[in-house]
Design a protein around this motif. Structure first.
Motif, short mmCIF file in Angstrom:
data_model
loop_
_atom_site.label_atom_id
_atom_site.label_comp_id
_atom_site.label_asym_id
_atom_site.label_seq_id
_atom_site.Cartn_x
_atom_site.Cartn_y
_atom_site.Cartn_z
N GLY A 217 0.81 -1.30 -0.13
CA GLY A 217 0.00 0.20 -0.03
C GLY A 217 0.88 1.37 -0.03
N ASP B 36 -8.60 -3.86 -2.58
CA ASP B 36 -7.29 -3.79 -2.08
C ASP B 36 -6.23 -4.55 -3.22
OD1 ASP B 36 -7.75 -2.09 -0.02
OD2 ASP B 36 -7.79 -3.99 1.28
N PHE C 24 -3.22 -3.05 -5.27
CA PHE C 24 -1.75 -3.53 -5.10
C PHE C 24 -1.34 -4.11 -6.28
CE2 PHE C 24 -2.80 -4.56 -0.41
CZ PHE C 24 -2.99 -3.34 0.03
#
Length: 316
Positions: A72, A105, A109
């Motif tokens: 992140g 996410d 990523f």
């Protein structure tokens, strides 16, 4: 599946003199890639959240450079990718036990890693997807994330290879498959064939891909080491365990109650079963383990653990 000439010779592989950054090196898949690359002579750099943690220290003891970073944190990715020849990209996903990431996410990523690899001048990105991924969605959110990342990578026009591993052999001896009670339950029917691969071999395939970019850049490879029906699995497990093992598909009540499991069971009769060309793969990667060879080797300890009484309460 492989679509090009798959003749493989040692002479065609480039010398392993550069640095490859491995993501997820403290986990199963990334760890196997890091180990295989080191065995082939690469300098390996692992991005880790905590360089002082026990897993990171184990990597360092094996001669792997560990650098602090987080998927992140784009800045830490840029620092890790600086001067690297290759990047192995794998992300945590919402379908994993104890997952703390969302599907969005995972996509963020995976796409960010690809973007920064391109910006950093990385010569070869290898992305680990899943064997079930194809041109259309599966309907399982944590699998369709990988289709989205694949599409993004192809749109960048960078030098990349996509690996689509089959179901991990390690999942077949997980504590909740019922082996401690003389049974084994999984997604497919007793007579349905299902392709599988040892996690160790994902690493060895990735190392071979990094070693021969002229052959693999631009390709998508479905990879597997064996294809077995449920009854085949039970027979191999019984032989390795020295005791009877009975196979059955996961209970219908469970599949009806758990939407994702139910959809995966439907896919087990189709896309999740796998479509890798095993004969071609074995010619190209002769180290690929069959299930029985894996049980006698890398999987022996996992099988022993799964057979211990009371390891798990089974599927609930």
């Amino acid at each position: 599946m492989p679509t090009e000439n798959t003749d493989s010779t040692d002479e065609s592989r480039t010398a392993a003199t550069g640095t490859v950054v491995v993501l997820g090196a403290t986990g199963q898949q990334g760890g196997s890639v890091a180990a295989a690359l080191r065995a082939d002579g690469w300098n390996v750099r692992a991005l880790v959240r905590d360089p002082a943690g026990s897993r990171a220290r184990s990597l360092a003891a094996a001669g792997i450079e560990t650098v602090p970073g987080d998927l992140g944190d784009p800045g830490s990715l840029r620092a890790a990718f600086s001067g690297a020849q290759g990047v192995f990209s794998v992300q945590p996903n919402a379908g994993q036990a104890g997952a703390v990431v969302s599907n969005e996410d995972e996509v963020r990523f995976g796409t960010t890693v690809a973007d920064i690899a391109g910006e950093s001048g990385v010569a070869h990105l290898v992305y680990s997807s899943a064997g079930v991924v194809g041109a259309t969605p599966t309907g399982v959110a944590h699998l369709d994330t990988k289709m989205r990342v694949e599409s993004h990578i192809r749109g960048l026009g960078i030098a990349a290879t996509v690996l689509r591993p089959a179901t991990f052999m390690e999942l077949l001896v997980a504590p909740d498959t019922g082996l401690d009670r003389g049974r084994m339950s999984f997604l497919m029917g007793p007579d349905q064939s299902h392709q599988v691969i040892a996690v160790r071999d994902i690493g060895r395939v990735a190392a071979a891909v990094f070693g021969a970019p002229e052959r693999y850049v631009g390709r998508t490879l479905e990879i597997a080491g064996d294809a077995l029906t449920g009854e085949d699995m039970a027979r191999h497990l019984a032989r390795a365990a020295g005791r009877p093992i009975r196979y059955s598909r996961l209970p219908e009540a469970l599949l009806a109650r758990e939407e994702t499991l139910g959809r995966l069971a439907e896919l087990a009769g189709g896309r999740l079963a796998g479509s890798a060309d095993l004969d071609t793969l074995r010619a190209e990667f002769p180290f690929l383990l069959s299930f029985d060879r894996w049980l006698a080797g890398p999987g022996a300890g996992l099988l022993e653990e799964a057979l211990r009484p009371g390891d798990a309460g089974g599927h609930r």
